[in-house]
Each structure stands twice: as structure tokens, then as C-alpha cells.
Design a protein around this motif. Structure first.
Motif, PDB file in Angstrom:
ATOM      1  N   GLY A   1      81.794 -17.332 -52.539  1.00 35.42           N
ATOM      2  CA  GLY A   1      82.444 -18.554 -52.084  1.00 35.42           C
ATOM      3  C   GLY A   1      81.525 -19.339 -51.162  1.00 35.42           C
ATOM      4  N   VAL A   2      82.102 -20.185 -50.365  1.00 40.93           N
ATOM      5  CA  VAL A   2      81.336 -21.058 -49.485  1.00 40.93           C
ATOM      6  C   VAL A   2      81.408 -20.541 -48.055  1.00 40.93           C
ATOM      7  N   LEU A   3      80.258 -20.470 -47.402  1.00 38.89           N
ATOM      8  CA  LEU A   3      80.191 -20.136 -45.979  1.00 38.89           C
ATOM      9  C   LEU A   3      79.920 -21.427 -45.212  1.00 38.89           C
ATOM     10  N   GLY A   4      80.637 -21.606 -44.110  1.00 46.05           N
ATOM     11  CA  GLY A   4      80.404 -22.761 -43.261  1.00 46.05           C
ATOM     12  C   GLY A   4      79.784 -22.320 -41.948  1.00 46.05           C
ATOM     13  N   ILE A   5      78.783 -23.041 -41.494  1.00 44.99           N
ATOM     14  CA  ILE A   5      78.104 -22.703 -40.243  1.00 44.99           C
ATOM     15  C   ILE A   5      78.106 -23.947 -39.363  1.00 44.99           C
ATOM     16  N   LYS A   6      78.686 -23.826 -38.156  1.00 42.58           N
ATOM     17  CA  LYS A   6      78.688 -24.906 -37.172  1.00 42.58           C
ATOM     18  C   LYS A   6      77.884 -24.444 -35.960  1.00 42.58           C
ATOM     19  N   VAL A   7      77.007 -25.305 -35.497  1.00 47.93           N
ATOM     20  CA  VAL A   7      76.196 -25.002 -34.323  1.00 47.93           C
ATOM     21  C   VAL A   7      76.372 -26.135 -33.324  1.00 47.93           C
ATOM     22  N   LYS A   8      76.683 -25.787 -32.068  1.00 43.07           N
ATOM     23  CA  LYS A   8      76.767 -26.759 -30.979  1.00 43.07           C
ATOM     24  C   LYS A   8      75.815 -26.312 -29.881  1.00 43.07           C
ATOM     25  N   ILE A   9      75.044 -27.250 -29.355  1.00 45.11           N
ATOM     26  CA  ILE A   9      74.108 -26.958 -28.278  1.00 45.11           C
ATOM     27  C   ILE A   9      74.385 -27.932 -27.143  1.00 45.11           C
ATOM     28  N   MET A  10      74.535 -27.394 -25.936  1.00 41.83           N
ATOM     29  CA  MET A  10      74.728 -28.243 -24.764  1.00 41.83           C
ATOM     30  C   MET A  10      73.392 -28.426 -24.066  1.00 41.83           C
ATOM     31  N   LEU A  11      72.977 -29.674 -23.956  1.00 41.79           N
ATOM     32  CA  LEU A  11      71.702 -29.993 -23.327  1.00 41.79           C
ATOM     33  C   LEU A  11      71.835 -29.970 -21.816  1.00 41.79           C
ATOM     34  N   ASP A  12      70.729 -29.762 -21.145  1.00 46.62           N
ATOM     35  CA  ASP A  12      70.713 -29.761 -19.686  1.00 46.62           C
ATOM     36  C   ASP A  12      70.435 -31.177 -19.196  1.00 46.62           C
ATOM     37  N   TRP A  13      70.872 -31.484 -17.976  1.00 47.72           N
ATOM     38  CA  TRP A  13      70.669 -32.811 -17.389  1.00 47.72           C
ATOM     39  C   TRP A  13      69.192 -33.009 -17.089  1.00 47.72           C
ATOM     40  N   ASP A  14      68.671 -34.166 -17.516  1.00 46.58           N
ATOM     41  CA  ASP A  14      67.271 -34.505 -17.289  1.00 46.58           C
ATOM     42  C   ASP A  14      67.209 -35.899 -16.661  1.00 46.58           C
ATOM     43  N   PRO A  15      66.767 -36.019 -15.402  1.00 43.95           N
ATOM     44  CA  PRO A  15      66.745 -37.341 -14.751  1.00 43.95           C
ATOM     45  C   PRO A  15      65.854 -38.351 -15.464  1.00 43.95           C
ATOM     46  N   THR A  16      64.822 -37.888 -16.166  1.00 44.46           N
ATOM     47  CA  THR A  16      63.945 -38.816 -16.882  1.00 44.46           C
ATOM     48  C   THR A  16      64.547 -39.240 -18.213  1.00 44.46           C
ATOM     49  N   GLY A  17      65.438 -38.435 -18.789  1.00 45.96           N
ATOM     50  CA  GLY A  17      66.081 -38.785 -20.054  1.00 45.96           C
ATOM     51  C   GLY A  17      65.286 -38.421 -21.285  1.00 45.96           C
ATOM     52  N   LYS A  18      64.269 -37.583 -21.148  1.00 49.66           N
ATOM     53  CA  LYS A  18      63.451 -37.219 -22.307  1.00 49.66           C
ATOM     54  C   LYS A  18      64.044 -36.051 -23.095  1.00 49.66           C
ATOM     55  N   GLN A  19      64.501 -35.005 -22.408  1.00 52.35           N
ATOM     56  CA  GLN A  19      65.007 -33.815 -23.093  1.00 52.35           C
ATOM     57  C   GLN A  19      66.502 -33.632 -22.935  1.00 52.35           C
ATOM     58  N   GLY A  20      67.171 -34.570 -22.335  1.00 49.19           N
ATOM     59  CA  GLY A  20      68.605 -34.464 -22.127  1.00 49.19           C
ATOM     60  C   GLY A  20      69.158 -35.773 -21.620  1.00 49.19           C
ATOM     61  N   PRO A  21      70.469 -35.826 -21.374  1.00 47.84           N
ATOM     62  CA  PRO A  21      71.070 -37.069 -20.895  1.00 47.84           C
ATOM     63  C   PRO A  21      70.613 -37.433 -19.480  1.00 47.84           C
ATOM     64  N   LYS A  22      70.558 -38.737 -19.232  1.00 47.18           N
ATOM     65  CA  LYS A  22      70.140 -39.221 -17.916  1.00 47.18           C
ATOM     66  C   LYS A  22      71.257 -39.114 -16.896  1.00 47.18           C
ATOM     67  N   THR A  23      72.502 -39.270 -17.336  1.00 49.24           N
ATOM     68  CA  THR A  23      73.628 -39.246 -16.404  1.00 49.24           C
ATOM     69  C   THR A  23      74.010 -37.808 -16.085  1.00 49.24           C
ATOM     70  N   PRO A  24      74.228 -37.489 -14.808  1.00 48.62           N
ATOM     71  CA  PRO A  24      74.635 -36.117 -14.461  1.00 48.62           C
ATOM     72  C   PRO A  24      76.090 -35.876 -14.828  1.00 48.62           C
ATOM     73  N   LEU A  25      76.457 -34.628 -14.921  1.00 46.17           N
ATOM     74  CA  LEU A  25      77.850 -34.276 -15.193  1.00 46.17           C
ATOM     75  C   LEU A  25      78.737 -34.764 -14.047  1.00 46.17           C
ATOM     76  N   PRO A  26      79.974 -35.180 -14.342  1.00 42.46           N
ATOM     77  CA  PRO A  26      80.830 -35.684 -13.265  1.00 42.46           C
ATOM     78  C   PRO A  26      81.243 -34.617 -12.259  1.00 42.46           C
ATOM     79  N   ASP A  27      81.215 -33.351 -12.639  1.00 41.24           N
ATOM     80  CA  ASP A  27      81.617 -32.307 -11.703  1.00 41.24           C
ATOM     81  C   ASP A  27      80.438 -31.739 -10.914  1.00 41.24           C
ATOM     82  N   GLN A  28      79.260 -32.300 -11.089  1.00 41.98           N
ATOM     83  CA  GLN A  28      78.085 -31.842 -10.355  1.00 41.98           C
ATOM     84  C   GLN A  28      78.112 -32.449  -8.954  1.00 41.98           C
ATOM     85  N   ILE A  29      77.954 -31.615  -7.942  1.00 44.60           N
ATOM     86  CA  ILE A  29      77.992 -32.091  -6.562  1.00 44.60           C
ATOM     87  C   ILE A  29      76.652 -31.837  -5.894  1.00 44.60           C
TER      88      ILE A  29
END
Length: 101
Positions: A54-82
Motif C-alpha cells: 500500500g501507500v506509506l505517508g511520511i511527514k517531517v516538520k522542523i522547527m528553526l532556531d531564531w536568527d537575528p540576521t535572518g539567514k538560517q532562521g526567522p528574524k522575529t523572536p518568539l513571543p514567549d522569549q524574555i
């Protein structure tokens, strides 16, 4: 995780070893699953594998880390980061302490 990801999740679903279909979930690290930051921090992919059983389904999710420069991750920090700042030095008010009425 060694490449700078904060968390990952892999879901394999379909006929794995038996006649009935199952879903197996593998998680590691920190993963958010709701709110607007999911759109910026989570990268995902879905693939279907055609097997004889039959058919196998594969889902992959990766959470990127915060990057202030915006090259390897989002520029905006998480809202719960203090950020904890150092307290300011006490200044001399030059008089008796205010006690109330």
C-alpha cells in the motif's frame, strides 16, 4: 538537531508491519504547534511512498532556531522569549522615605 534546529517531528503512517494501518510519531526537541509563529518557525514536507502492500505517508516538520540576521532562521523572536536586564542602580532621593498618608 546538530544543524541548528530547535526541534523536529517525523510521522510515518500506513501499513507498517501488519494488515492494519498505523501511524508512528517521533519527536525530539522543542516544537510549537499553534499560533502565528508556526508560519515562520516551522518548515515541513510530505512524501508518499508506493509499496507493494500500500501507500506509506511520511511527514517531517522542523522547527528553526531564531536568527537575528535572518539567514538560517526567522528574524522575529518568539513571543514567549524574555530577556532579563540588569537592575538599575538606586539613586539617592535626598530626603525622608515616603511612608504614605
Amino acid at each position: 538537531m546538530e544543524s541548528g534546529a530547535k526541534g523536529c517531528e517525523v510521522i510515518v503512517s500506513g501499513k507498517l508491519r501488519a494488515a492494519r494501518a498505523k501511524a508512528m510519531k517521533f519527536k525530539d526537541g522543542y516544537m510549537i504547534s499553534s499560533g502565528y509563529p508556526v508560519n515562520e518557525y516551522i518548515t515541513g514536507a510530505v512524501r508518499h511512498v508506493l509499496l507493494r502492500q500500500g501507500v506509506l505517508g511520511i511527514k517531517v516538520k522542523i522547527m528553526l532556531d531564531w536568527d537575528p540576521t535572518g539567514k538560517q532562521g526567522p528574524k522575529t523572536p518568539l513571543p514567549d522569549q524574555i530577556t532579563v536586564h540588569q537592575p538599575k542602580d538606586d539613586e539617592d532621593m535626598g530626603g525622608k522615605p515616603y511612608v504614605g498618608k
